[in-house]
Every structure is written in C-alpha cells, then in structure tokens.
Motif scaffolding. Structure first.
Motif, PDB file in Angstrom:
ATOM      1  N   ASP A 115       0.829  -1.209   0.000  1.00  0.00           N
ATOM      2  CA  ASP A 115       0.000   0.000   0.000  1.00  0.00           C
ATOM      3  C   ASP A 115       0.860   1.253   0.000  1.00  0.00           C
ATOM      4  N   THR A 120       2.815   4.166  -2.207  1.00  0.00           N
ATOM      5  CA  THR A 120       2.694   4.740  -3.550  1.00  0.00           C
ATOM      6  C   THR A 120       4.037   5.155  -4.125  1.00  0.00           C
ATOM      7  N   ASP A 128     -13.228   5.846  -5.239  1.00  0.00           N
ATOM      8  CA  ASP A 128     -12.464   4.592  -5.238  1.00  0.00           C
ATOM      9  C   ASP A 128     -11.136   4.730  -4.488  1.00  0.00           C
ATOM     10  N   THR A 129     -11.085   5.633  -3.507  1.00  0.00           N
ATOM     11  CA  THR A 129      -9.835   5.826  -2.771  1.00  0.00           C
ATOM     12  C   THR A 129      -9.979   5.360  -1.327  1.00  0.00           C
ATOM     13  N   LYS A 172     -16.336   2.301  -3.762  1.00  0.00           N
ATOM     14  CA  LYS A 172     -15.429   1.517  -4.602  1.00  0.00           C
ATOM     15  C   LYS A 172     -13.996   1.483  -4.056  1.00  0.00           C
ATOM     16  N   PRO A 212     -10.560   0.339  -2.624  1.00  0.00           N
ATOM     17  CA  PRO A 212      -9.933  -0.979  -2.790  1.00  0.00           C
ATOM     18  C   PRO A 212      -9.868  -1.751  -1.468  1.00  0.00           C
ATOM     19  N   ASP A 271      -5.492   4.211  -4.383  1.00  0.00           N
ATOM     20  CA  ASP A 271      -6.677   3.765  -5.107  1.00  0.00           C
ATOM     21  C   ASP A 271      -6.558   2.301  -5.539  1.00  0.00           C
ATOM     22  N   GLU A 272      -5.461   1.633  -5.146  1.00  0.00           N
ATOM     23  CA  GLU A 272      -5.319   0.203  -5.412  1.00  0.00           C
ATOM     24  C   GLU A 272      -4.194  -0.354  -4.548  1.00  0.00           C
TER      25      GLU A 272
END
Length: 779
Positions: A64, A66, A77-78, A104, A106, A183-184
């Motif tokens: 996780d 970045t 989605d965050t 949304k 993750p 976001d992912e």
C-alpha cells in the motif's frame, strides 16, 4: 545382454525384496524409510522456489505504498491507510488503519469487507496470541474489537501476526509516508535492485551444501543390509545364475526399496507439509499450499532416485565375488588406493580456481563451475573417508575388551562404518565453508548506524497535534524508562520554502539539559538561542546567524505540501555553541533554541522527537514503551536502536540457510538412526552369542559406542579440513581476505558430534533388547 534380460532380473529382484521372507521385507522397509526421508527433503527443496515466489507474490499484492510525489485526489475509489506496524517480543506485527472514502475503495487481499471504526480483522496467529495469557501486553496496545480473521490470500505465512483496523479522520493526517491515500493495492513501479554476484554465489553454495548430504544419505540407504543380501545371493549361483545376472537381481532388490521409498517419501512430505504450517523457523512460516514442488523437479526426483539405487548397487557389487558356496567379502579386502580419491577434491579446486579474485566487480560467477566445484569437493569427502578410516583402524590395537571388539569390527568392515559417517561429514564440511563465507563477507552487508546505544536505545516521533510536554510526561511515567531526551526539530531557510531557499540550517529546540547532549554550551537558561559551529555538512549557519536576519521555517502541509510561511528573526543576543555527537551519532549544525525563545508559530512548525534510555533489566520494558506510544497516537511507533544493521537480502539468505540446515540435521539424525538400527539388526546373532558366552552388556554397549566414535572423529577431522579449504577458496573468489572463523568451525563440528551422540543414545534401548541369549534362536 538385452533390455529384456535387465527387465527380467530387476523384476525378480523386486519379487525377492517383498516375497523373500522376513529378511527380505525388513531390509526393503529399512531401505524405503531411509530413502523416503531423503526423498521428502528433496521434494521439500524442490518446493522452496515456489514457496518463496508465492510469499513474494502475496507480499506484493497487498503493498500500500505509492512512492509517488503527487498526492492522489479523493474519489469514490480511494482509501486512506496508515502504517502502524509494531513489534512484540522480537516478532513483527503488521498493522494498518483504514478509512474508505467511497463505495469503490480498494479492499485489501484476504478481507471480505472493511472493519468499522474501532473494529479489527486479525490473522489467525494474532488472534490466538491475543487470546492467550502471553498476549496481554499486546492486547493493551490494540484497543479494537476482533470481528473476523484475514484469509490466507492476505497473509504471507501461517504464523504471521497482522491486522487491519477501521478508523476515522485519517485524511487530515496524510503525510505521504506513514499515512497515504491509495486507489489500489499492489507493487509500485520501481526499478529492480541490481543483482549482487556475491549474493548469487551464496545462494548457489547454500543449495549445493544442503542437497549433497541428502544425496549421500540416499546412496547409503539403498545399501542397507548389504552383507546379508550378498549371502542370500550366493544361493542364486547354486541354481545356475551367472555373476552379472545376480548383480542385476540385487539391483532389483534395491530398486524395490527405492520405489517404496518414493511412496513413503511422498507420504512423509505430505505429512510434513501440513505440520509445517504450525511452526515458524527464524521468523519464516508457510501455508501448506505454498509447498507444491515444481512438476519437472518432482519428476526428476522420481526418476533419479530409483536410477541411483540401481547404479549404486551395481558399483558396490563390482568388488564383491558372489560364488555358489559363499561371498568373498569376509576375506581380507584389498587395500584401498588413494590416488584416484584425491582427484575429486583437486578437480573441484581446479574448477573454482579461475574465479579466484573475481569479487563482485567483474561480473557474475560462472554458475556451472561454482556448482561443479563445490559438489566435487564435498563428494571428495565420501571418497577419501573410507581410505582414511581403513588406514587408521588397521594401525589400532591394544586396549580393553570393548575397544578391541570395536576395532576388530571396524577392521573387517571399515567401508560400512565410513558410509554411516559420510552424510555427517559432508554436511559439516559444507556448513563450515558457508559459515566462513558468511563471516567473511558480512562486513560488506553490515553498516554502522552511528547510534549511541549507551545513551538511548529507542526513538519516538511525536505525531502532529500531540503536545511534546504531554508525551514526555507519559513516557517518564512508563515502566522501564530511565530518561527521556525531548528534542523538537525543524529547518530554517533564507527564503520562503514555497520558492526554495538557497541556504538552509537545522533548528533544534529543547531544554538546557537536553541541549547539552548535542552541543557544548557556554551557559544556558530558558530563553537563550545558540548558533552552532562544527556541525556535519553545515556550511550555511555562519551566513544565516547574523542578528536581525529573517529566516523561514519549513512547514509541511497535507500530503507533504508546503504550508503557510512561518518566519523567525535571529535575535541580537544569539550565543555561540560547539557541536558534539548527539545520541544519533551525528553532529548537529544550525541553531539551538530553548522553549522560552520560541514563538507560538515556531512551536507549531517543529516536530518532536523523543530519545529514550530504557532499562532492559525490567522485563518487557520495550513493550511498555510501545504501549505508551500507542496510547498517545497509533502512528507513534517507537524505533529500536541498534549499533549495526544488515542488508535484508543478506539476512534472507542466511535465514534460508538456517532453515535448510535445520531440516538437513533432522534428516541426518533420522537416517543415521535407521542405519544404526539396521547395523544392530545384522549383528543380532553375534551380539547374542557374545552375551551367551558371558560378555557383559556394558562392554558390548561401549564397543558399539567406539564403533561409532572412531569413524565420526575421523570424519569430522576430514570435514573440518575440507570445509576450511572450500571456505578459503570461496573467500578468495569474493576478493575477501581469508580468515578462519574458529567459533563456527568448532560449533559446526560440535553440532555434528551432538547429532551422532543423540542417535547413539537412542539406539541403546534396542541394543540392550538384542543382547539376549534367546536371540540365537532361528527357524
């Protein structure tokens, strides 16, 4: 000689193994157990690459971080996630706080839904620990309700301690490091580290050293019961079988034991794979699903083991004359020749010699030459040891009855004794060489941190929004903390940090007692400020310390952005100070300031650091410190100070060696015990005869001990010599000065001797049962 003849004779030997009465199937079972233990470890070894790959894949899937300079904007989605890793009794605990910002967001691998604020989802191992009496201190640190467990896909090992907890208000604390918006989940796009030739060499040598003893033990296991088997084969000559056919039938018996060993080895492996999930060795644990051997490597094991059984048997019978009236092995054997035995280690050294002095700067080491050279040196032990045992025992003579019984037995069958010791000798030699290599190159992967661990042993960053004085008071009241050194730190520049200053200097704020830990002060009272000289890499302080000059403090806003400017004017009464080494081992430059000299704006611009002197004589003192930090703020994780730190990749290889060496030692002990029991079974009638004639059991027990001790002593001496030779060559290959690591040599030799001693003690009960006159009964 046709393939049909081979198939017929091998099939007949297989039938003899299982239908040849009690002697036949007992020998087949003993062979199968010995081979099975080796096969299990070979299958485990073939599964290691897949296990490491799977651990790495799962570790990457849940990353996780970045590593990005640009802040991720808030969206549906965050997810805001905070790294709150901690330690408990020297075990890492992976922790994350999460706040989804939309439907949304993750979801981490292994979770079905996000935990609500105040709840957490934990790994099975962490749940077990928290529910035990031993996890009481850790439970105080994690004030969340357990609402579920993390699935296997979200963990890298069965014994990993990990949790995800729900939180609120994390977005306000985003700093781009410990708290970030993502976001992912998954690996960032970073350049891979360059390959280090020395680390590759270590990996190659580790695999060869761990696998060679296994191969040696399998080769020895297929020869269990060789003397009795040869006498049984004499009967085949009476019914018209020629010598070649008899040898092929003997190979068929060995093939039967090897095939049964493959079955048992697979069973042992499957059992061991399930059991492995319950243990953690050197902080490494796995799930059973990790340990799936590569199909190609598993097929290679399935083909190589039976083929080796046939080949070893045929080679062993070349020097045995099987006649219709007996076996010409009980006669005095011809003396073993030395010259060809020396060729193997010499050839190994010759293969490694071209790479001497290469180091890491001249490209990668030739993998084939490395594997071949190390293999020949280690296999050379198995060729030299029988000659050495024979040459020594033939000169042994006078002594007590137990000594004479042992020496005479060794003189008659020195080869059998040497075969029992070969695996131990190879393992010890390889371990000595590896320990020398690790000790020699360790300095290249170890660096001095500079921390003065005599003054402080832990460091805590005080999070934004927490009053430094409150944090100091909490830690001063913590059990096991002797002293707290509070320092507030920041940076000053000659222009706004939004534009980028040309000159910068460090700012340190503390009371007078703490400032004396970082500089020599002429005098000090609250309200004073100092310009420091003698700081490391500090050239701008003299130009910045002119009275009346306006300086600007670095202000970090959300996600690492620059906040509003805060300025400080250099006072007219600025004093001079001389820098000394602070607890971190560095010399600070810039400006020192007491709390009375700070304006409220400056106080909000600096970040607090606490340096703690811990009394380690207090049980779990560092756990109390971590609990206090967690109560102040979950992200305030204390850092342990160490005088030195090692490369993670170097430590991983060393850990892999220890895990593999543990497995090999277990195999060595188990195989040696099986071999010892087989030897005692063959001498059952002889032992019973000696007892029937009045020989004391104590004498016979001592004779068995001497029969083990003499070849083991010779084997360990040879292993030490070969191991130090191989270690010296490997060190020269890495362009490292040769130094014998005597503690490692002695410890490895001692471990080898300890394994043999344990096996000998375990074999005493069956030995005593065999030493009865009724053992002379026969059918």
């Amino acid at each position: 000689m046709s393939a049909r003849d081979w198939a017929r004779d091998l099939a007949m030997g297989t039938r003899f193994a299982f239908a040849g009465g009690r002697e036949g199937w007992i020998r087949a079972v003993l062979t199968a157990v010995g081979v099975g233990l080796g096969v299990a470890l070979l299958l485990l070894t073939t599964a290691i690459p897949n296990a490491l790959s799977e651990r790495h894949r799962r570790e990457e899937a849940r990353l996780d971080y970045t590593y990005s300079q640009e802040a991720t904007p808030k969206a549906d989605d965050t997810l805001v996630i905070a790294d709150i890793d901690t330690e408990f009794r020297d075990r890492d605990v992976r922790g994350r706080l999460m706040e989804p910002e939309g439907a949304k967001a993750p979801l981490p691998p292994g979770l079905d839904e996000f935990p609500a604020p105040g709840d957490m989802v934990v790994s099975p191992a962490l749940k077990e620990l928290l529910e035990s009496d031993g996890g009481k201190l850790l439970r105080e640190r994690l004030p969340y309700d357990i609402v579920g467990t993390i699935d296997e896909q979200g963990l890298i090992g069965s014994q990993e301690l990990a949790y995800y907890a729900g939180a609120e208000g994390l977005a306000e604390r985003i700093n781009g490091s410990t708290v970030a918006r993502i976001d992912e989940f998954g690996p960032p796009e970073v350049r891979p580290e360059p390959t280090d030739p020395v680390l590759v060499l270590l990996v190659l040598v580790v695999f060869v050293v761990l696998l060679t003893p296994v191969a040696v033990f399998i080769a020895a296991a297929v020869r269990f019961g060789g003397e009795r088997r040869d006498r049984r084969l004499a009967a085949l000559r009476l019914v018209g079988s020629d010598g070649a056919s008899t040898r092929r039938i003997a190979a068929g018996e060995a093939l039967a034991g090897a095939l049964l060993g493959l079955v048992l080895g697979t069973v042992f492996f499957l059992i061991g794979r399930e059991v492995a999930a319950s243990f953690e060795v050197f902080d490494i644990s796995v799930f059973p699903s990790y340990l799936n051997p590569s199909p190609l490597l598993a097929l290679l094991v399935a083909v190589a083991v039976p083929a080796a059984a046939v080949l070893v048997t045929l080679i062993a019978l070349r020097g045995v004359v099987i006649e219709p009236l007996g076996v010409v092995r009980t006669a005095r054997p011809a003396r073993r020749r030395l010259w060809w035995r020396l060729l193997l280690p010499l050839a190994g050294v010759a293969m490694l010699y071209p790479m001497v002095g290469q180091g890491r700067d001249d490209g990668d080491f030739n993998q084939y030459l490395v594997v071949g050279g190390v293999l020949l040196l280690l296999i050379g032990i198995t060729a030299l040891l029988p000659w050495i045992v024979e040459a020594v025992v033939v000169r042994l003579g006078a002594g007590g009855v137990a000594w004479q019984l042992a020496v005479r037995r060794l003189q008659l069958s020195s080869g059998t004794a040497a075969r029992m010791v070969n695996g131990i000798a190879v393992a010890v030699a390889g371990a000595i060489a590896l320990q020398m290599l690790f000790a020699g190159v360790e300095g290249d992967y170890t660096k001095v941190t500079g921390y003065d661990v005599s003054r402080a042993q832990m460091q805590v960053r005080v999070p934004d929004g927490v009053e430094l004085s409150d944090a100091v008071a909490e830690f001063e009241d913590t059990k096991g903390v002797r002293k707290v050194y509070p320092l507030s730190e920041g940076y000053l520049g000659d222009a706004s940090w939004k534009k980028g200053p040309e000159r910068t200097a460090q700012l340190t704020v503390a009371d007078c007692a703490t400032l004396r830990e970082v500089a020599e002060l002429p005098s000090c009272r609250d309200g004073d400020a100092f310009a420091v000289s003698g700081g490391e890499y500090d050239t701008d302080t003299p130009a910045l310390s002119k009275p009346g000059r306006k300086l600007y403090l670095e202000m970090s806003g959300p996600a690492g952005t620059q906040g509003a400017d805060v300025s400080w004017t250099v006072p007219a009464g600025l004093k001079k100070a001389r820098s000394v080494e602070d607890p971190t081992g560095s010399r600070r430059g810039g400006f020192l300031m007491t709390p009375g000299a700070m304006t409220p704006e400056v106080a909000g611009a600096v970040s607090g650091q606490l340096y703690l002197a811990v009394d380690d004589s207090v049980p779990y003192a560092r756990e109390y410190v971590r609990n206090t930090a967690a109560s102040i703020d979950p992200t305030a994780e204390p850092m342990n100070w160490q005088a030195t730190e090692r490369s993670n990749r170097f430590d991983s290889i060393r850990t892999g060696l220890f895990v593999g060496a543990t497995a090999v030692l277990v195999l060595i002990g188990a195989s040696l015990l099986v071999s010892q029991l087989e030897q005692l079974r063959e001498r059952r009638k002889l032992l019973s005869s000696l007892v029937a004639f009045g020989t004391r059991r104590r004498t016979l027990s001592l004779s068995v001990l001497w029969q083990t001790a003499i070849p083991i002593g010779l084997g360990l001496l040879l292993a030490s010599a070969v191991g130090m030779t191989l270690g010296a060559v490997l060190l020269r290959m890495t362009a490292t000065s040769v130094r014998v690591d005597w503690p490692s040599v002695l410890s490895m030799t001692g471990i080898g001797a300890g394994v043999v001693l344990a096996v000998t003690l375990l074999s005493l009960p069956p030995l005593l049962r065999m030493m009865r006159p009724d053992g002379l009964r026969t059918e």
